[in-house]
Design a protein around this motif. Structure first.
Motif, PDB file in Angstrom:
ATOM      1  N   ALA A 204       0.827  -1.208   0.000  1.00 54.64           N
ATOM      2  CA  ALA A 204       0.000   0.000   0.000  1.00 54.64           C
ATOM      3  C   ALA A 204       0.865   1.264   0.000  1.00 54.64           C
ATOM      4  CB  ALA A 204      -0.928  -0.005   1.210  1.00 54.64           C
ATOM      5  N   LYS A 207       1.925   2.009  -3.479  1.00 50.76           N
ATOM      6  CA  LYS A 207       0.844   2.571  -4.293  1.00 50.76           C
ATOM      7  C   LYS A 207       0.572   4.029  -3.922  1.00 50.76           C
ATOM      8  CE  LYS A 207      -1.338  -1.917  -5.047  1.00 50.76           C
ATOM      9  NZ  LYS A 207      -2.438  -2.831  -4.685  1.00 50.76           N
ATOM     10  N   ILE A 216      -6.486   3.766  -2.048  1.00 47.06           N
ATOM     11  CA  ILE A 216      -6.465   2.488  -1.338  1.00 47.06           C
ATOM     12  C   ILE A 216      -7.809   2.246  -0.643  1.00 47.06           C
ATOM     13  CG2 ILE A 216      -5.353   1.141   0.478  1.00 47.06           C
ATOM     14  CD1 ILE A 216      -3.566   1.643  -1.930  1.00 47.06           C
ATOM     15  N   LEU A 218      -9.179  -0.561   1.957  1.00 45.49           N
ATOM     16  CA  LEU A 218      -8.899  -1.715   2.809  1.00 45.49           C
ATOM     17  C   LEU A 218     -10.225  -2.378   3.167  1.00 45.49           C
ATOM     18  CD1 LEU A 218      -6.261  -0.028   5.138  1.00 45.49           C
ATOM     19  CD2 LEU A 218      -5.800  -1.630   3.271  1.00 45.49           C
ATOM     20  N   ILE A 326      -7.372   6.772   1.734  1.00 44.84           N
ATOM     21  CA  ILE A 326      -7.394   5.420   2.300  1.00 44.84           C
ATOM     22  C   ILE A 326      -8.778   5.242   2.919  1.00 44.84           C
ATOM     23  CG2 ILE A 326      -6.415   3.805   3.973  1.00 44.84           C
ATOM     24  CD1 ILE A 326      -3.855   5.507   3.937  1.00 44.84           C
ATOM     25  N   ILE A 345      -7.742  -3.731  -1.383  1.00 44.58           N
ATOM     26  CA  ILE A 345      -6.872  -4.678  -0.676  1.00 44.58           C
ATOM     27  C   ILE A 345      -7.735  -5.398   0.353  1.00 44.58           C
ATOM     28  CG2 ILE A 345      -4.882  -4.960   0.840  1.00 44.58           C
ATOM     29  CD1 ILE A 345      -3.681  -2.444  -0.375  1.00 44.58           C
TER      30      ILE A 345
END
Length: 909
Positions: A204, A207, A216, A218, A326, A345
């Motif tokens: 991560a 990225k 990102i 999660l 994120i 992810i």
């Protein structure tokens, strides 16, 4: 709790202080008031629920709080909608009232067992409801539902004031109409105990450091560690040294306007002054690069009716060149996928090693004796970090054995911190229930039902949606139900395509949401049909390969479900015992275990099987033999032999002698083995059982081979081969070929050995004889090793070891490890050699196999000799010599004597 309608809430509390009971307040403010029909229904239900709550005598504090919250919610709603006629109430508010009525109905149904009548006492009620903890948890869940309903009402009323239908108009919203958000701009510190996520974090970080890469997301189930990873990212030197890092907890944010206010606050702006909040946000984002984490984003995203507006906010943030997002979110899909370029992810459970490290970092009071019980406890946690941390906290000074007993009684109930009001961070059950109560799950009623079915299968649904359809469970839309469960991350697709559930979720569901009787029966019948169709087949039967393909992935599921039915003592009436007994035959050839046969033998008269108990004893003895439990196998065979002799069942007498002989052979007790196998051969000849005759001859040939009596071995194996050929026994033929191959190998006739072993390997593979395949691979590996072809040897021996391990043949696995360790020694990879030989010795010692134990010591002695640890080498070789002498292996013992002389000479130099 801070409520959006704070002033009205305080007015209700003042009224409550005056009237003393919530019910009296509701009566005073609603009697005679003009109300639309949906509001009348909701108010009536609220009164019924409050009346029930006020009669409960246990957990009074929690009960009083629940009644207060319900009363306050109705108070706020009546202030807003009371006095309005039907046509004056907007459609979306009428829809909200309908949802509220359903919520109150659910709570009412759940409270019925807690309602206290005069003749009722908790002492007479079921033990599950007696526990104060369980009642408190139930009431806490209802409080959460009412809080959610209050938030939804705020959203519904604010929709009229602040949000247009097609475009985000946050600028038009009066700051006095929007709840004041108070969020700290200080980023929380990452967890100090953080394991198994280094690869995820580094991926991560890479990225986030690349401006061309996506944002990102999660993803994963509750408690999997999404927030921990997000905080680790914000604390990473490569991120925080180049960016301003901001963290926004979204648990309490329900609208786009609240989200914008919160982001403005953490960026250092003021949300209280006038002006367009979106313009403020845009202005703040223009100053330096920002990494912005939006934690628990499912809260606003799933709150209802706000996704369009939230998408606009996310799109604006993602479009800013200075912002990297994120987002942490429950489920398997990021928000606004069509408008934001995400890099999803999905977090996996922790490995067993990382789970152990996490536990021991939180609770260091673990002794070596506790490790086996701790392994079982961690297995029940399913690699879920939240569960592991809570387990470590709950343990305290308790021994793991006591904690294991508590788990058996309370399941996931024990996974919570000491707290008056459990939250998603302090209770695994609360975390799971939040996912179950999500809008996504509630929108598909069959989703929870299907999840309950999947949780009955410890190995998961092997064939995914195709298998669920074949099961014919009776669900109307199994495709949508499965998609919903997966989207909520309450289940996941494993690497082999199966659908599985983490252990804590599985145990929670089985306790709180088991499948209905009709669903469970359909599931049970599916596995009964599979066992009836394939369970009787063996390696010599047509269809055994298909049986392996169908049943091997289902071994854990079938064993679990059949055991549950046998424990319920319903085996005979539902065909379970018959199917279970057939399945034990399949276990014999694939993954031997006595779990099912033990349960069957313990209630044999009630099972209604058409075979005698002696046959069950022989089946268990053969399974015990395959798992190297020789003493227990002999005991079963002696009982079965006595019963068979008493009723003159010569077929069973022959089988008992044959299996006893094979057990003695496996233990290196050759005189006893020869005596039993000879008697089995004679009885089998008398009754015309040619397959048994061939087996006895083959086993006698093996004994001669093991004693280096090659002419006698070849004579017996030739006769066995001829009989097997005549009756078409391919398994018998393969065994003869592999034994011939071993004789050639022992005489260094490698081309002939390879020819025979390759033929045996091919035949064993065709008929599905996995033990035969492993034996051939191991022998071929030895040949490669003797010829110095170490890469080929390692390949063959590793395959053999893995197959032996899978079928639980500890002797075979130990032998393969010995050979691999010896190759490491020859290549001077001493540490790897010691590790493999240590594992081999542990396996051989676990079953008391003196011959294999002796050879482990021989190889360890050779290793210590090469490392110039002569004293240790002498100890190992002396132990090996003693063991080999005890079991009559004079030739091998003489080899040890020669080694000892060599080592003693080296010591004298």
């Amino acid at each position: 709790m801070e409520h959006p309608e704070g002033l009205k809430w305080k007015r209700f509390d003042a009224a409550l202080e005056h009237s003393k009971t919530v019910l009296s307040v509701l009566g005073a403010i609603s009697d005679g008031l003009v109300m639309c029909e949906p509001l009348k229904g909701a108010v009536g239900l609220a009164k019924e629920v409050v009346a029930m709550i006020e009669k409960v005598r246990k957990n009074q504090k929690a009960c009083t709080e629940l009644a207060r919250r319900i009363g306050a919610l109705i108070f706020v709603i009546l202030n807003e909608l009371g006095g309005k006629k039907e046509e004056e109430v907007p459609d979306h508010l009428r829809s909200y009232l309908g949802n509220l009525a359903r919520t109150l109905t659910d709570i009412k149904q759940g409270l019925i067992p807690l309602k206290l009548h005069k003749e009722f006492s908790f002492a007479s009620f079921g033990s599950a409801l007696l526990r104060r903890e369980s009642v408190a948890e139930q009431l806490s869940g209802y409080n959460s539902q009412i809080d959610h309903a209050a938030q939804e009402f705020m959203i519904a009323t604010l929709t009229n004031l602040t949000l247009g239908m097609n475009k985000l108009h946050i600028a038009q919203t009066s700051t006095s109409a929007i709840p004041r958000i108070q969020i700290s701009s200080v980023v929380p510190t990452p967890p100090i105990y953080f394991y198994g996520r280094d690869d995820v974090v580094e991926d991560a970080v890479g990225k986030l450091s690349d401006k061309e890469r996506p944002h990102i997301a999660l993803l994963g189930t509750g408690g999997i560690g999404k927030t921990s990873v997000a905080l680790a990212l914000l604390d990473h030197q490569a991120i925080k040294s180049r960016n301003r890092c901001c963290f926004v907890p979204c648990d309490s944010l329900l609208t786009a306007s609240e989200l914008v206010q919160a982001i403005v606050q953490v960026l250092g702006g003021s949300s209280s002054s006038g002006g367009d909040p979106m313009e403020k946000l845009a202005s703040l984002l223009n100053v330096g690069s920002v990494v912005l984490a939006l934690d628990n984003f499912e809260s606003p995203w799933d709150s209802g009716g706000t996704q369009t507006e939230l998408t606009e906010v996310l799109r604006m943030l993602a479009a800013s060149p200075n912002v990297r997002l994120i987002v942490t979110m429950r489920g398997n899909s990021p928000p606004a996928k069509g408008d934001v370029r995400w890099s999803p992810i999905s977090l996996n459970p922790l490995s067993p090693d990382d789970a152990m490290k996490l536990f021991c970092s939180v609770n260091r009071e673990i002794t070596e004796n506790e490790k086996p019980d701790l392994d079982l406890l961690l297995d029940k946690c399913g690699g879920l970090p939240l569960a592991i941390k809570l387990l470590a906290s709950v343990k305290g000074d308790l021994p793991c054995s006591s904690l294991l007993h508590r788990w058996e009684r309370q399941s996931t109930d024990i996974l919570k911190a000491e707290h008056d009001s459990p939250t998603r961070l302090t209770s695994v059950d609360v975390s799971i229930s939040l996912s179950l109560d999500s809008k996504r799950m509630k929108g598909v009623p069959e989703a929870i039902a299907l999840l309950g079915v999947i949780c009955c299968l410890p190995d998961g649904v092997q064939g995914g949606i195709d298998q669920l359809i074949k099961m014919n469970l009776g669900l109307k839309d199994v495709d949508t139900a499965l998609a919903t469960v997966l989207a909520a991350s309450l289940a996941f697709r494993a690497s082999n395509g199966s659908v599985k559930v983490l252990s804590p979720i599985r145990q929670y569901m089985l306790k709180h949401h088991p499948p209905s009787a009709s669903l469970y029966d359909q599931l049970l019948q599916h596995y009964i049909r599979l066992a009836d169709k394939y369970g009787d087949l063996g390696p010599n039967d047509i269809g055994f390969t298909e049986a392996c393909a169908v049943l091997l992935p289902e071994v854990g599921n079938i064993t679990y479900i059949f055991k549950q039915e046998l424990l319920r003592a319903q085996a005979g009436t539902r065909g379970v015992a018959r199917a279970a007994f057939k399945f034990t035959n399949f276990q014999l050839w694939t993954r031997p275990s006595t779990d099912l046969i033990d349960d069957l033998l313990s209630r044999w008269p009630d099972c209604g099987l058409n075979v005698g108990r002696r046959e069950g004893l022989v089946r268990r003895a053969r399974l015990r033999q395959r798992t190297n439990d020789y003493s227990a196998a002999k005991a079963d065979l002696e009982y079965a032999l006595a019963e068979s002799t008493a009723v003159a069942d010569q077929n069973m007498v022959a089988r008992c002698f044959q299996t006893l002989g094979d057990v003695h052979r496996m233990q290196g007790e050759y005189p006893q083995a020869i005596e039993k196998l000879t008697r089995a051969h004679d009885v089998s000849s008398e009754i015309g059982d040619r397959q048994s005759v061939a087996f006895c001859l083959s086993s006698l040939g093996e004994i001669h081979r093991m004693q280096n009596e090659y002419p006698q071995a070849i004579e017996k194996l030739t006769r066995a081969h001829d009989v097997s050929s005549e009756i078409g026994d391919r398994q018998g033929l393969a065994h003869c070929l592999s034994s011939w191959g071993e004789i050639h190998r022992m005489q260094n006739e490698y081309p002939q050995a390879i020819e025979k072993l390759t033929l045996a390997h091919e035949m064993s593979s065709e008929i599905g004889d996995r033990q035969g395949v492993a034996f051939c691979l191991s022998s071929l590996g030895h040949i490669h090793s003797m010829q110095g072809e170490y890469p080929q040897a390692i390949e063959k021996l590793t395959l053999a070891h893995d197959l032996y391990f899978e079928i639980e043949d500890r002797i075979g696995a130990a032998g393969a490890l010995q050979s691999l360790g010896e190759i490491d020694r020859i290549q001077e990879q001493y540490d790897q050699s010691a590790e493999k030989l240590g594992r081999a010795l542990a396996l051989a010692s676990s079953i008391g196999h003196r011959y294999e134990i002796a050879w482990c010591h021989v190889y360890m002695g050779l290793l210590d000799r090469d490392r110039r640890r002569y004293a240790e080498a002498v100890g190992h070789i002396t132990t090996a010599w003693s063991l080999l002498t005890q079991i009559g292996r004079e030739g091998n013992a003489e080899y040890c004597s020669d080694l000892l002389r060599e080592i003693l000479e080296l010591m004298a130099e």
